[in-house]
Structure formats: structure tokens, C-alpha cells
Design a protein around this motif. Structure first.
Motif, PDB file in Angstrom:
ATOM      1  N   SER A 104       1.648   9.614  -5.837  1.00  0.00           N
ATOM      2  CA  SER A 104       2.260  10.625  -5.877  1.00  0.00           C
ATOM      3  C   SER A 104       3.009  11.420  -6.526  1.00  0.00           C
ATOM      4  CB  SER A 104       2.577  10.622  -4.355  1.00  0.00           C
ATOM      5  OG  SER A 104       4.038  12.321  -3.343  1.00  0.00           O
ATOM      6  N   GLU A 106       0.919  -1.388   0.000  1.00  0.00           N
ATOM      7  CA  GLU A 106       0.277   0.222  -0.084  1.00  0.00           C
ATOM      8  C   GLU A 106       0.737   1.391   0.130  1.00  0.00           C
ATOM      9  OE1 GLU A 106      -2.725  -0.416   3.899  1.00  0.00           O
ATOM     10  OE2 GLU A 106      -3.920  -1.768   2.577  1.00  0.00           O
ATOM     11  N   ARG A 112       0.978   4.305  -3.077  1.00  0.00           N
ATOM     12  CA  ARG A 112       0.352   6.021  -2.499  1.00  0.00           C
ATOM     13  C   ARG A 112       2.345   6.180  -3.180  1.00  0.00           C
ATOM     14  NH1 ARG A 112      -1.569   4.366   3.189  1.00  0.00           N
ATOM     15  NH2 ARG A 112       0.270   4.021   3.251  1.00  0.00           N
TER      16      ARG A 112
END
Length: 164
Positions: free
Chosen positions: A146, A138, A142
Motif C-alpha cells: 500500500s 502478511e 500488505r
């Protein structure tokens, strides 16, 4: 009883009693089933031989494993127990035997608890590793999102150096 058909004479013997009829039928059925029984016997013998070929190396391997791992431990335990319970002239034999049996029972129970706890610990560690792996995945997702967003922002800005 005799029965005559045209020029040929056919003799059919019929038993006079019910028991005789059943015996005759059983003999006829036995003659019809004999080839099938022989074939079943051959197939069963082959299957048994195949099972023996399969089982023999496994039994030998188990015997060697027992001989190499369990037997020395049991032997040393029994030797130690024999030394401890060796009768002394003034002591009773009842107490050492009772202590030995109690120790064996407690050791067995302890071993069972150890195995259960080890298995639970292993399952817990698998769950923890799974949770950590999921958390890292996870976090990586992310971070990738980003980075993609930042790259999109940078590429969408006009080149400030060319305008000057």
C-alpha cells in the motif's frame, strides 16, 4: 602313508578316520584364524573402553540429577506416608496401606495427564504463535504494498506547485 618325490622324501600323515580328518582341519583353520581373532579381541577391548569413557560421565550426571531432584521428593513423600500409616493400637493397618497405594496410583495417573496436557498446550501455543507470526508478516506485506502504491501515485502526479 609315505610319498617319495625324486631325491626328497616327504612324509604326509593322513588320519585314518573321518573324525581325525575333521580334527586336523579344525586345528589348521584355528592356526590360520588365530591372528585375526587376536586383532578382533584388541579392537573389541578398545571399543568397550571407549564406550566406558563415554558412558561414565553421563551416568554420574544422571545420578547427581536423581539425587538432587527426585530423591528428596521421594524421601519426603515416604516420610509423610510413614507418619500417616503409623499403626495405632486400635486401628487396622490395611486401610492406610490401601489409601496410600490408591493415592500413589491416582497421583501417577494425574501426573501422566498433566504431562500430556502440558505437551498438547505447548504444541497449541507453537501453532498459535506461528499463525500470529504469519498474520503479522502478511499485514506488513500488505502495508508495504500500500505504501509503495501511494508513493507511486504521488511521484507520478505533476508537481502542482511549479505550475502556479
Amino acid at each position: 602313508m609315505s610319498l617319495t618325490l625324486k631325491k626328497r622324501r616327504v612324509v604326509i600323515e593322513m588320519p585314518a578316520t573321518w573324525m581325525g580328518q575333521m580334527k586336523t582341519r579344525a586345528a589348521q583353520t584355528g592356526q590360520r584364524l588365530a591372528p585375526m581373532a587376536d586383532q578382533a579381541k584388541v579392537v573389541a577391548a578398545q571399543r568397550i573402553e571407549d564406550a566406558r569413557y563415554w558412558a561414565a560421565p553421563r551416568l554420574e550426571s544422571a545420578a547427581h540429577g536423581f539425587e538432587e531432584q527426585v530423591a528428596p521428593k521421594v524421601s519426603s513423600m515416604l516420610t509423610a506416608a510413614a507418619r500417616r500409616i503409623d499403626p495405632k493400637p486400635t486401628r487396622s493397618r490395611r486401610w492406610p496401606t490401601l489409601v496410600l497405594l490408591t493415592g500413589l496410583a491416582v497421583g501417577t495417573i494425574g501426573y501422566m495427564f498433566y504431562r500430556r496436557n502440558a505437551q498438547q498446550w505447548t504444541e497449541h501455543m507453537k501453532d498459535s504463535a506461528s499463525d500470529a507470526s504469519r498474520w503479522v508478516n502478511e499485514k506488513a506485506d500488505r502495508t508495504a504494498e500500500s505504501a509503495d502504491q501511494m508513493a507511486a501515485k504521488v511521484s507520478s502526479r505533476p508537481d502542482e506547485h511549479k505550475m502556479s
